[in-house]
Design a protein around this motif. Structure first.
Motif, PDB file in Angstrom:
ATOM      1  N   LYS A 251      32.470  26.285  91.864  1.00  0.00           N
ATOM      2  CA  LYS A 251      32.212  25.896  93.261  1.00  0.00           C
ATOM      3  C   LYS A 251      33.140  26.617  94.241  1.00  0.00           C
ATOM      4  N   SER A 252      32.528  27.219  95.227  1.00  0.00           N
ATOM      5  CA  SER A 252      33.294  27.796  96.322  1.00  0.00           C
ATOM      6  C   SER A 252      33.459  26.698  97.363  1.00  0.00           C
ATOM      7  N   SER A 253      34.551  25.967  97.288  1.00  0.00           N
ATOM      8  CA  SER A 253      34.695  24.764  98.123  1.00  0.00           C
ATOM      9  C   SER A 253      35.097  25.095  99.549  1.00  0.00           C
ATOM     10  N   GLU A 254      34.623  24.232 100.427  1.00  0.00           N
ATOM     11  CA  GLU A 254      35.002  24.402 101.829  1.00  0.00           C
ATOM     12  C   GLU A 254      36.416  23.881 102.045  1.00  0.00           C
ATOM     13  N   HIS A 255      37.112  24.567 102.916  1.00  0.00           N
ATOM     14  CA  HIS A 255      38.484  24.181 103.215  1.00  0.00           C
ATOM     15  C   HIS A 255      38.789  24.520 104.666  1.00  0.00           C
ATOM     16  N   ARG A 256      39.898  24.028 105.157  1.00  0.00           N
ATOM     17  CA  ARG A 256      40.286  24.268 106.560  1.00  0.00           C
ATOM     18  C   ARG A 256      41.802  24.160 106.657  1.00  0.00           C
ATOM     19  N   VAL A 257      42.331  24.546 107.801  1.00  0.00           N
ATOM     20  CA  VAL A 257      43.765  24.384 108.041  1.00  0.00           C
ATOM     21  C   VAL A 257      43.930  23.641 109.355  1.00  0.00           C
ATOM     22  N   LEU A 258      44.673  22.534 109.325  1.00  0.00           N
ATOM     23  CA  LEU A 258      44.941  21.790 110.549  1.00  0.00           C
ATOM     24  C   LEU A 258      45.987  22.534 111.373  1.00  0.00           C
ATOM     25  N   ALA A 259      45.896  22.387 112.682  1.00  0.00           N
ATOM     26  CA  ALA A 259      46.968  22.899 113.545  1.00  0.00           C
ATOM     27  C   ALA A 259      48.107  21.886 113.500  1.00  0.00           C
ATOM     28  N   SER A 260      49.292  22.348 113.824  1.00  0.00           N
ATOM     29  CA  SER A 260      50.457  21.465 113.717  1.00  0.00           C
ATOM     30  C   SER A 260      51.412  21.704 114.876  1.00  0.00           C
ATOM     31  N   GLN A 261      52.112  20.629 115.234  1.00  0.00           N
ATOM     32  CA  GLN A 261      53.131  20.765 116.268  1.00  0.00           C
ATOM     33  C   GLN A 261      54.335  21.552 115.724  1.00  0.00           C
TER      34      GLN A 261
END
Ligand code: OGA
Ligand code: NI
Length: 370
Positions: A295-305
């Motif tokens: 599986k090519s899983s979906e991912h993301r990166v949150l922005a951070s302070q």
């Protein structure tokens, strides 16, 4: 044009394109905005509050944890190798993500490449600007948001892409602040990539050299990401939800900031920073050739302070290298019960489609389904 001039544009007049262009022309990226002292997010970075963007993530204290696989002993201990192959197969079928430790790349090299990428983004802006481009034929492509003009909202991130293989660059073609470590790290990653493709081939019940023989490990594109501290992290993302357009990704993330999340059973799960570990994830093209087994899983990166966050993503794939090799579901894996789910394609066609689409939250793979 200075980054601060962005505020003179009024997106309520429908001039998003003009605002994007003004930002692009600064050639200073998101870091330039932060350096100029902005405290409010320019409109182009604001993501709509859709359910898919909501952060209904669960903590890593939960039973759902990305597997951590120890590669120690795989080259001599048959039993250990079989266990690792089973663990990698299981992780690739369920998560599409795992971390590896004792992978053979020295900790000093990991530290050095993170320092190198940071050094690129933090060098003198006037020198860095020389590398700013959207010309896909270049070996080194520094810009902010490869899909700036096509994506629905911009990400809080700058990136430098270096095409490291096939045909390795000469050091003088690379940014001087990080040329040596780019070459050194890329060699290490290609070696590890070769080992991982052997283990993945074995997990599929194929000859250990199968995936290397079809050139899954021939190309290497190194992306050095820089996620500056963000004044309003809840309004944007570091990287929009996506799956990777390669065979396999070997990712080195920052030791302390975090923010990378994988969509697993419809929930966002943190990939916790693990010092010394590398994050491995299955890309779209490996999902295609395994006919959905991996599986090519979906991912993301949150922005951070907090920030900046540095990550180094190595994409194993030939990218726009004009290879005429055709990829489709591997014949040995097909049967009457498991007919091909995808049409055949080339890496170049796949990448061109991915780029034209931009990160819009849907998978490019769907467009290759039979
Ligand atoms: C990518 C990616 C994650 C990160 O480059 O495709 O998902 O942590 N990067 O930067
Ligand atoms: Ni990715």
């Amino acid at each position: 044009m200075e980054a601060t001039n962005l505020d003179q544009f009024h997106p309520e007049n429908g001039d998003r394109q003009r605002e994007l262009k003004a930002f692009d022309e600064t050639k200073a990226g998101v870091k330039g905005l932060v350096d100029a002292g902005i405290t409010k997010l320019p409109t182009i970075f604001i993501h709509p509050k859709t359910p898919q963007n909501s952060s209904n993530n669960i903590s890593t204290a939960n039973k759902h944890n990305i597997p951590i696989i120890d590669l120690q002993g795989i080259h001599g201990n048959e039993k250990k190798r079989r266990e690792v192959v089973a663990a990698i197969g299981e992780a690739s079928e369920t998560w599409g993500f795992f971390q590896v430790v004792n992978h053979g790349i020295p900790g000093t090299v990991l530290e050095e490449i993170k320092r190198g990428v940071r050094g690129f983004h933090e060098q003198d802006t006037e020198v860095k600007k020389e590398w700013y481009t959207r010309d896909q034929s270049r070996r080194v492509i520094y810009n902010s948001n490869f899909d700036l003009y096509t994506a629905p909202a911009a990400n809080w991130r700058d990136s430098v892409l270096c095409i490291m293989a096939p045909n390795p660059p000469h050091p003088h073609e690379l940014p001087p602040v990080c040329s040596d470590i780019l070459i050194k790290y890329s060699k290490e990653v290609q070696k590890l990539g070769g080992v991982l493709f052997e283990l993945l081939s074995e997990a599929l019940g194929l000859h250990p050299n199968y995936l290397n023989n079809i050139e899954c490990n021939k190309g290497l594109n190194l992306l050095g990401h820089y996620y500056p501290a963000c004044p309003q992290p809840d309004l944007t993302l570091g990287t929009t939800k996506h799956s990777d357009n390669d065979f396999l990704t070997i990712l080195l993330q920052d030791d302390d900031i975090g923010g990378l999340q994988v969509l697993h059973q419809n929930q966002w799960i943190d990939v916790p920073p693990t010092p010394g570990a590398l994050v491995i994830n299955i890309g779209d093209l490996l999902q295609l050739v395994t006919n959905d087994r991996f599986k090519s899983s979906e991912h993301r990166v949150l922005a951070s302070q907090c920030g900046p966050r540095i990550s180094v993503a190595c994409f194993l794939s030939t990218y726009l290298f004009m290879s005429s090799r055709i990829y489709g579901p591997i014949k040995e894996l097909l049967s009457d019960e498991n007919p091909p789910k995808y049409r055949e394609t080339t890496v170049e066609e796949y990448i061109a489609h991915f780029h034209a689409k931009g990160l819009d939250g849907t998978s490019a793979l769907l467009d290759f389904k039979l």
